[in-house]
Scaffold this motif. Structure first.
Motif, PDB file in Angstrom:
ATOM      1  N   MET A   1       0.838  -1.179   0.000  1.00  0.00           N
ATOM      2  CA  MET A   1       0.000   0.000   0.000  1.00  0.00           C
ATOM      3  C   MET A   1       0.884   1.244   0.000  1.00  0.00           C
ATOM      4  N   ASN A   2       1.110   1.810  -1.167  1.00  0.00           N
ATOM      5  CA  ASN A   2       1.964   2.982  -1.285  1.00  0.00           C
ATOM      6  C   ASN A   2       1.258   4.251  -0.819  1.00  0.00           C
ATOM      7  N   THR A   3       0.022   4.454  -1.250  1.00  0.00           N
ATOM      8  CA  THR A   3      -0.744   5.608  -0.825  1.00  0.00           C
ATOM      9  C   THR A   3      -1.941   5.117  -0.030  1.00  0.00           C
ATOM     10  N   PHE A   4      -2.331   5.892   0.959  1.00  0.00           N
ATOM     11  CA  PHE A   4      -3.433   5.476   1.807  1.00  0.00           C
ATOM     12  C   PHE A   4      -4.605   6.427   1.638  1.00  0.00           C
ATOM     13  N   ASN A   5      -5.774   5.876   1.384  1.00  0.00           N
ATOM     14  CA  ASN A   5      -6.995   6.663   1.248  1.00  0.00           C
ATOM     15  C   ASN A   5      -7.833   6.483   2.511  1.00  0.00           C
ATOM     16  N   ALA A   6      -8.071   7.553   3.233  1.00  0.00           N
ATOM     17  CA  ALA A   6      -8.905   7.489   4.433  1.00  0.00           C
ATOM     18  C   ALA A   6     -10.332   7.141   4.042  1.00  0.00           C
ATOM     19  N   GLY A   7     -10.989   6.339   4.865  1.00  0.00           N
ATOM     20  CA  GLY A   7     -12.367   5.963   4.601  1.00  0.00           C
ATOM     21  C   GLY A   7     -12.769   4.712   5.357  1.00  0.00           C
ATOM     22  N   TRP A   8     -13.926   4.191   5.002  1.00  0.00           N
ATOM     23  CA  TRP A   8     -14.476   2.999   5.639  1.00  0.00           C
ATOM     24  C   TRP A   8     -13.943   1.742   4.963  1.00  0.00           C
ATOM     25  N   TYR A   9     -13.584   0.768   5.784  1.00  0.00           N
ATOM     26  CA  TYR A   9     -13.104  -0.525   5.308  1.00  0.00           C
ATOM     27  C   TYR A   9     -13.780  -1.611   6.131  1.00  0.00           C
ATOM     28  N   LEU A  10     -13.564  -2.863   5.756  1.00  0.00           N
ATOM     29  CA  LEU A  10     -14.188  -3.990   6.454  1.00  0.00           C
ATOM     30  C   LEU A  10     -13.147  -4.893   7.083  1.00  0.00           C
ATOM     31  N   ILE A  11     -13.411  -5.290   8.319  1.00  0.00           N
ATOM     32  CA  ILE A  11     -12.585  -6.272   9.015  1.00  0.00           C
ATOM     33  C   ILE A  11     -13.368  -7.566   9.113  1.00  0.00           C
ATOM     34  N   TYR A  12     -12.702  -8.676   8.865  1.00  0.00           N
ATOM     35  CA  TYR A  12     -13.291  -9.988   9.090  1.00  0.00           C
ATOM     36  C   TYR A  12     -12.708 -10.517  10.395  1.00  0.00           C
ATOM     37  N   THR A  13     -13.575 -10.940  11.319  1.00  0.00           N
ATOM     38  CA  THR A  13     -13.139 -11.369  12.647  1.00  0.00           C
ATOM     39  C   THR A  13     -13.345 -12.862  12.841  1.00  0.00           C
ATOM     40  N   LYS A  14     -12.789 -13.362  13.930  1.00  0.00           N
ATOM     41  CA  LYS A  14     -13.091 -14.729  14.336  1.00  0.00           C
ATOM     42  C   LYS A  14     -14.585 -14.803  14.658  1.00  0.00           C
ATOM     43  N   PRO A  15     -15.190 -15.983  14.547  1.00  0.00           N
ATOM     44  CA  PRO A  15     -16.626 -16.089  14.869  1.00  0.00           C
ATOM     45  C   PRO A  15     -16.913 -15.628  16.298  1.00  0.00           C
ATOM     46  N   ARG A  16     -17.966 -14.828  16.438  1.00  0.00           N
ATOM     47  CA  ARG A  16     -18.442 -14.302  17.720  1.00  0.00           C
ATOM     48  C   ARG A  16     -17.419 -13.428  18.459  1.00  0.00           C
ATOM     49  N   HIS A  17     -16.518 -12.791  17.722  1.00  0.00           N
ATOM     50  CA  HIS A  17     -15.550 -11.872  18.314  1.00  0.00           C
ATOM     51  C   HIS A  17     -15.797 -10.423  17.877  1.00  0.00           C
ATOM     52  N   GLU A  18     -16.937 -10.171  17.252  1.00  0.00           N
ATOM     53  CA  GLU A  18     -17.200  -8.839  16.705  1.00  0.00           C
ATOM     54  C   GLU A  18     -17.195  -7.765  17.801  1.00  0.00           C
ATOM     55  N   ARG A  19     -17.877  -8.028  18.905  1.00  0.00           N
ATOM     56  CA  ARG A  19     -17.962  -7.033  19.982  1.00  0.00           C
ATOM     57  C   ARG A  19     -16.588  -6.791  20.616  1.00  0.00           C
ATOM     58  N   LYS A  20     -15.807  -7.845  20.758  1.00  0.00           N
ATOM     59  CA  LYS A  20     -14.474  -7.719  21.351  1.00  0.00           C
ATOM     60  C   LYS A  20     -13.579  -6.849  20.470  1.00  0.00           C
ATOM     61  N   VAL A  21     -13.580  -7.112  19.175  1.00  0.00           N
ATOM     62  CA  VAL A  21     -12.763  -6.317  18.249  1.00  0.00           C
ATOM     63  C   VAL A  21     -13.238  -4.865  18.240  1.00  0.00           C
ATOM     64  N   SER A  22     -14.552  -4.662  18.221  1.00  0.00           N
ATOM     65  CA  SER A  22     -15.098  -3.310  18.236  1.00  0.00           C
ATOM     66  C   SER A  22     -14.698  -2.566  19.507  1.00  0.00           C
ATOM     67  N   ALA A  23     -14.744  -3.238  20.650  1.00  0.00           N
ATOM     68  CA  ALA A  23     -14.335  -2.610  21.918  1.00  0.00           C
ATOM     69  C   ALA A  23     -12.846  -2.283  21.903  1.00  0.00           C
ATOM     70  N   ASN A  24     -12.025  -3.177  21.366  1.00  0.00           N
ATOM     71  CA  ASN A  24     -10.580  -2.914  21.274  1.00  0.00           C
ATOM     72  C   ASN A  24     -10.293  -1.704  20.393  1.00  0.00           C
ATOM     73  N   LEU A  25     -11.009  -1.578  19.293  1.00  0.00           N
ATOM     74  CA  LEU A  25     -10.822  -0.438  18.397  1.00  0.00           C
ATOM     75  C   LEU A  25     -11.235   0.862  19.086  1.00  0.00           C
ATOM     76  N   THR A  26     -12.337   0.818  19.826  1.00  0.00           N
ATOM     77  CA  THR A  26     -12.793   2.002  20.553  1.00  0.00           C
ATOM     78  C   THR A  26     -11.767   2.430  21.593  1.00  0.00           C
ATOM     79  N   GLU A  27     -11.150   1.473  22.291  1.00  0.00           N
ATOM     80  CA  GLU A  27     -10.115   1.785  23.280  1.00  0.00           C
ATOM     81  C   GLU A  27      -8.912   2.473  22.636  1.00  0.00           C
TER      82      GLU A  27
END
Length: 168
Positions: A1-27
């Motif tokens: 990734m030479n240039t970075f474009n700010a914006g919305w992207y998608l993360i794929y998580t382990k099953p049933r880890h969505e809330r944990k990843v979201s909380a970690n990102l918020t922290e």
């Protein structure tokens, strides 16, 4: 990734880890969006409303820098960024806004991966869903609103009275 474009992207998580990843990102002060829906779960002796992710194992993340990109990868439960080709796939701001409106204010929300023919394009003109861009499609002899999420190959179906419609 030479240039970075700010914006919305998608993360794929382990099953049933969505809330944990979201909380970690918020922290870490990284803006994320985990669309949630309420479903009725039936037990033998009762029925209970439970909140589940609208798209299991997926979280929308707003990346404004490469530091946020790498910090997102360090969240517990993170598997990978959704890619198209060699680069990570960017999600349109309109798609995220439409999902946010649909999950926040609509009562009857359903996710499907069925293929629908293009319907009449509408923009909701008033009420809580004002600004929602959608289509009208028929499903089971009922007219429903359809919000397409192309990157996930999913559709969100909503039921809403026709008084809120404005043709685009």
């Amino acid at each position: 990734m030479n240039t970075f474009n700010a914006g919305w992207y998608l993360i794929y998580t382990k099953p049933r880890h969505e809330r944990k990843v979201s909380a970690n990102l918020t922290e870490q002060n990284i803006h994320s969006f985990l669309p949630i829906t309420r479903k009725v779960k039936s037990y033998r002796d009762r029925k209970k409303y439970i909140e589940t992710p609208l798209f299991p194992s997926y979280i929308f993340i707003y990346l404004s820098s490469m530091q946020h990109y790498y910090a997102g990868m360090e969240s517990g439960g993170f598997l990978y960024y959704v890619k198209t080709g060699k680069g990570i796939a960017r999600v349109s701001d309109d798609v995220v806004n439409n999902i946010r409106l649909a999950t926040t204010f609509a009562k009857d929300v359903e996710v499907t991966n069925n293929h629908f023919q293009p319907g009449q394009q509408l923009i909701i003109s008033q009420g809580a869903l004002a600004g929602l861009s959608c289509e009208v499609v028929k499903m089971n002899d009922k007219e429903k609103l359809l919000v397409r999420v192309g990157l996930l190959q999913r559709n969100i179906l909503l039921t809403l009275s026709s008084e809120y419609f404005l043709t685009a």
